[in-house]
Design a protein around this motif. Structure first.
Motif, PDB file in Angstrom:
ATOM      1  N   SER A   1       0.554  -1.244  -0.172  1.00  0.00           N
ATOM      2  CA  SER A   1       0.157  -0.070   0.190  1.00  0.00           C
ATOM      3  C   SER A   1       1.493   1.193   0.342  1.00  0.00           C
ATOM      4  CB  SER A   1      -0.780   0.257   1.711  1.00  0.00           C
ATOM      5  OG  SER A   1      -1.559   1.428   1.436  1.00  0.00           O
ATOM      6  N   LEU A   2       0.331   1.975  -0.736  1.00  0.00           N
ATOM      7  CA  LEU A   2       1.351   3.812  -1.148  1.00  0.00           C
ATOM      8  C   LEU A   2       0.658   4.662  -0.671  1.00  0.00           C
ATOM      9  CD1 LEU A   2       2.136   1.897  -3.774  1.00  0.00           C
ATOM     10  CD2 LEU A   2       4.172   3.129  -3.070  1.00  0.00           C
ATOM     11  N   GLY A   3       0.825   5.327   0.203  1.00  0.00           N
ATOM     12  CA  GLY A   3      -0.195   6.612   0.263  1.00  0.00           C
ATOM     13  C   GLY A   3       0.874   7.900   0.870  1.00  0.00           C
ATOM     14  N   THR A   4       0.553   9.032  -0.263  1.00  0.00           N
ATOM     15  CA  THR A   4       1.108  10.341   0.367  1.00  0.00           C
ATOM     16  C   THR A   4       0.043  11.763   0.171  1.00  0.00           C
ATOM     17  OG1 THR A   4       2.477  12.049  -0.597  1.00  0.00           O
ATOM     18  CG2 THR A   4       0.947  10.852  -1.653  1.00  0.00           C
ATOM     19  N   ASN A   5       0.525  12.475   2.117  1.00  0.00           N
ATOM     20  CA  ASN A   5      -0.779  13.819   1.746  1.00  0.00           C
ATOM     21  C   ASN A   5      -0.261  15.066   1.642  1.00  0.00           C
ATOM     22  OD1 ASN A   5       0.124  13.693   4.347  1.00  0.00           O
ATOM     23  ND2 ASN A   5      -2.436  14.236   5.463  1.00  0.00           N
ATOM     24  N   LEU A   6       1.298  15.170   1.248  1.00  0.00           N
ATOM     25  CA  LEU A   6       1.878  16.291   0.858  1.00  0.00           C
ATOM     26  C   LEU A   6       2.613  16.516  -0.225  1.00  0.00           C
ATOM     27  CD1 LEU A   6       4.454  16.242   4.555  1.00  0.00           C
ATOM     28  CD2 LEU A   6       2.350  17.378   4.086  1.00  0.00           C
ATOM     29  N   GLY A   7       3.045  17.583  -0.374  1.00  0.00           N
ATOM     30  CA  GLY A   7       3.864  17.851  -1.585  1.00  0.00           C
ATOM     31  C   GLY A   7       2.872  17.155  -2.728  1.00  0.00           C
ATOM     32  N   ASP A   8       2.968  17.526  -4.315  1.00  0.00           N
ATOM     33  CA  ASP A   8       2.830  16.391  -5.024  1.00  0.00           C
ATOM     34  C   ASP A   8       2.654  14.975  -5.120  1.00  0.00           C
ATOM     35  OD1 ASP A   8       2.806  15.626  -8.138  1.00  0.00           O
ATOM     36  OD2 ASP A   8       3.566  16.904  -9.272  1.00  0.00           O
TER      37      ASP A   8
ATOM     38  N   GLY B   1       1.101   3.840  17.065  1.00  0.00           N
ATOM     39  CA  GLY B   1       0.132   4.523  16.571  1.00  0.00           C
ATOM     40  C   GLY B   1      -0.774   5.743  16.244  1.00  0.00           C
ATOM     41  N   VAL B   2       0.521   6.064  16.668  1.00  0.00           N
ATOM     42  CA  VAL B   2       0.499   7.960  16.563  1.00  0.00           C
ATOM     43  C   VAL B   2       0.568   8.720  15.039  1.00  0.00           C
ATOM     44  CG1 VAL B   2       1.086  10.395  17.414  1.00  0.00           C
ATOM     45  CG2 VAL B   2       0.770   8.715  18.599  1.00  0.00           C
ATOM     46  N   TYR B   3      -0.422   8.650  14.234  1.00  0.00           N
ATOM     47  CA  TYR B   3      -0.033   9.146  12.467  1.00  0.00           C
ATOM     48  C   TYR B   3       0.124  11.048  11.964  1.00  0.00           C
ATOM     49  CZ  TYR B   3      -1.904   4.295  12.617  1.00  0.00           C
ATOM     50  OH  TYR B   3      -1.941   2.908  12.640  1.00  0.00           O
ATOM     51  N   SER B   4       1.224  10.648  11.516  1.00  0.00           N
ATOM     52  CA  SER B   4       0.928  12.528  11.312  1.00  0.00           C
ATOM     53  C   SER B   4       0.830  12.440   9.194  1.00  0.00           C
ATOM     54  CB  SER B   4       1.845  12.984  11.732  1.00  0.00           C
ATOM     55  OG  SER B   4       3.425  11.517  11.350  1.00  0.00           O
ATOM     56  N   ASP B   5       0.990  13.493   9.218  1.00  0.00           N
ATOM     57  CA  ASP B   5       0.989  13.837   6.914  1.00  0.00           C
ATOM     58  C   ASP B   5       2.593  13.639   6.910  1.00  0.00           C
ATOM     59  OD1 ASP B   5      -1.310  15.284   6.807  1.00  0.00           O
ATOM     60  OD2 ASP B   5      -0.175  17.422   7.973  1.00  0.00           O
ATOM     61  N   ARG B   6       2.597  13.146   5.526  1.00  0.00           N
ATOM     62  CA  ARG B   6       3.939  12.491   5.221  1.00  0.00           C
ATOM     63  C   ARG B   6       3.565  12.263   3.675  1.00  0.00           C
ATOM     64  NH1 ARG B   6       0.662   9.646   8.218  1.00  0.00           N
ATOM     65  NH2 ARG B   6      -0.300   7.801   7.197  1.00  0.00           N
ATOM     66  N   LEU B   7       5.200  12.263   3.279  1.00  0.00           N
ATOM     67  CA  LEU B   7       5.358  12.627   2.049  1.00  0.00           C
ATOM     68  C   LEU B   7       5.234  11.587   1.012  1.00  0.00           C
ATOM     69  CD1 LEU B   7       8.603  14.871   1.956  1.00  0.00           C
ATOM     70  CD2 LEU B   7       6.504  15.162   0.788  1.00  0.00           C
ATOM     71  N   ILE B   8       5.346  10.522   2.122  1.00  0.00           N
ATOM     72  CA  ILE B   8       5.401   8.960   1.093  1.00  0.00           C
ATOM     73  C   ILE B   8       4.774   8.153   2.670  1.00  0.00           C
ATOM     74  CG2 ILE B   8       7.486   8.099   1.033  1.00  0.00           C
ATOM     75  CD1 ILE B   8       5.284   7.436  -1.673  1.00  0.00           C
ATOM     76  N   ASP B   9       4.712   7.241   2.177  1.00  0.00           N
ATOM     77  CA  ASP B   9       4.823   5.851   3.205  1.00  0.00           C
ATOM     78  C   ASP B   9       4.521   4.721   2.188  1.00  0.00           C
ATOM     79  OD1 ASP B   9       3.713   4.487   5.220  1.00  0.00           O
ATOM     80  OD2 ASP B   9       1.252   4.493   5.661  1.00  0.00           O
ATOM     81  N   ILE B  10       4.967   3.293   2.465  1.00  0.00           N
ATOM     82  CA  ILE B  10       5.023   2.345   2.072  1.00  0.00           C
ATOM     83  C   ILE B  10       4.495   0.882   2.689  1.00  0.00           C
ATOM     84  CG2 ILE B  10       5.667   0.348   0.437  1.00  0.00           C
ATOM     85  CD1 ILE B  10       7.658   3.242  -0.628  1.00  0.00           C
ATOM     86  N   ASP B  11       3.903   0.015   2.820  1.00  0.00           N
ATOM     87  CA  ASP B  11       3.597  -0.454   3.875  1.00  0.00           C
ATOM     88  C   ASP B  11       3.280  -2.070   2.946  1.00  0.00           C
ATOM     89  OD1 ASP B  11       2.753   0.873   5.885  1.00  0.00           O
ATOM     90  OD2 ASP B  11       0.666   1.323   6.131  1.00  0.00           O
ATOM     91  N   LEU B  12       3.993  -3.093   3.697  1.00  0.00           N
ATOM     92  CA  LEU B  12       3.953  -4.308   3.158  1.00  0.00           C
ATOM     93  C   LEU B  12       2.967  -4.965   4.141  1.00  0.00           C
ATOM     94  CD1 LEU B  12       7.223  -4.074   2.465  1.00  0.00           C
ATOM     95  CD2 LEU B  12       7.619  -6.389   3.242  1.00  0.00           C
TER      96      LEU B  12
END
Length: 164
Positions: free
Chosen positions: A7-14, A89-100
Motif C-alpha cells: 500500500s502506498l500513500g502520501t498527503n504532502l507535496g505533489d 498508533g500515532v500518525y502524522s502527515d507524510r510525503l510517502i508511506d509504503i506498507d507491506l
C-alpha cells in the motif's frame, strides 16, 4: 519469485509525483511491478489533517525475502524525504508511506536488524478502505491468509460495516 502486495500513500507535496516516484524506486530496488491500482483520494485515517491522501496498491514480483523488502521500502521512504515513521498508533502527515500488506500467503511476525517490526499480512489492512479499495481493484480474488476471505469480499464487508 514471491508476490508482494504493498500500500502506498502520501498527503504532502505533489502527491501524484510522490506515488509515481515511489513506484519507480520499488521497481528499481525491489522487483517488477506487475500491477498498480488507480490512485484514490482519501481522508486521513487515525489523525486529523487538512491534507487529504492519495493512495494506491501495487503487486511486485521479487526475489527478496520479507525483511529485505521491508528494509528497501524504508530506504525508499527516506530517499523520498520521509523523516520519521508513525509509531505507537500515532500518525502524522507524510510525503510517502509504503506498507507491506502481504508476501505470498506468508503469515509472519518478525523484527528487522534495524528494529522495525514486520507483521504479515498487515494486521490493519482489512479495516482500512484506503487499502482495501485499491487491493480489491488489483487482486479481487486474492485470499487473505488469516481471514480466509477474498479482497473483494473484505472490501464489501468493510463498506457494509460503514453503512451501519
Amino acid at each position: 519469485m514471491a508476490r508482494v502486495y504493498m500500500s502506498l500513500g502520501t498527503n504532502l507535496g505533489d502527491k501524484e509525483k510522490n506515488l509515481r516516484d515511489a513506484v519507480h524506486k520499488i521497481e528499481e530496488q525491489i522487483g517488477k511491478v506487475i500491477s498498480l491500482s488507480a490512485f484514490y483520494m482519501t481522508a486521513p485515517w487515525g489523525f486529523e489533517s487538512d491534507n487529504s491522501f492519495l493512495n494506491a496498491a501495487a503487486c511486485i514480483e521479487t526475489e527478496l525475502l520479507p525483511l529485505e523488502v521491508l528494509q528497501k521500502t524504508q530506504e525508499i521512504e527516506r530517499g523520498l524525504g520521509r523523516t520519521h515513521k508513525s509509531t505507537g498508533g500515532v500518525y502524522s502527515d507524510r510525503l510517502i508511506d509504503i506498507d507491506l500488506l502481504m508476501y505470498d500467503d506468508l503469515i509472519l511476525s518478525a523484527t528487522s536488524p534495524s528494529g522495525a517490526e514486520l507483521n504479515l499480512p498487515h494486521p490493519l489492512m482489512a479495516e482500512r478502505d484506503f487499502v482495501m479499495k485499491p487491493m480489491a481493484e488489483i487482486a479481487p480474488e486474492l485470499v487473505h491468509p488469516v481471514l480466509g476471505k477474498t479482497m473483494s469480499l473484505l472490501l464489501s464487508l468493510l463498506i457494509g460495516d460503514k453503512l451501519r
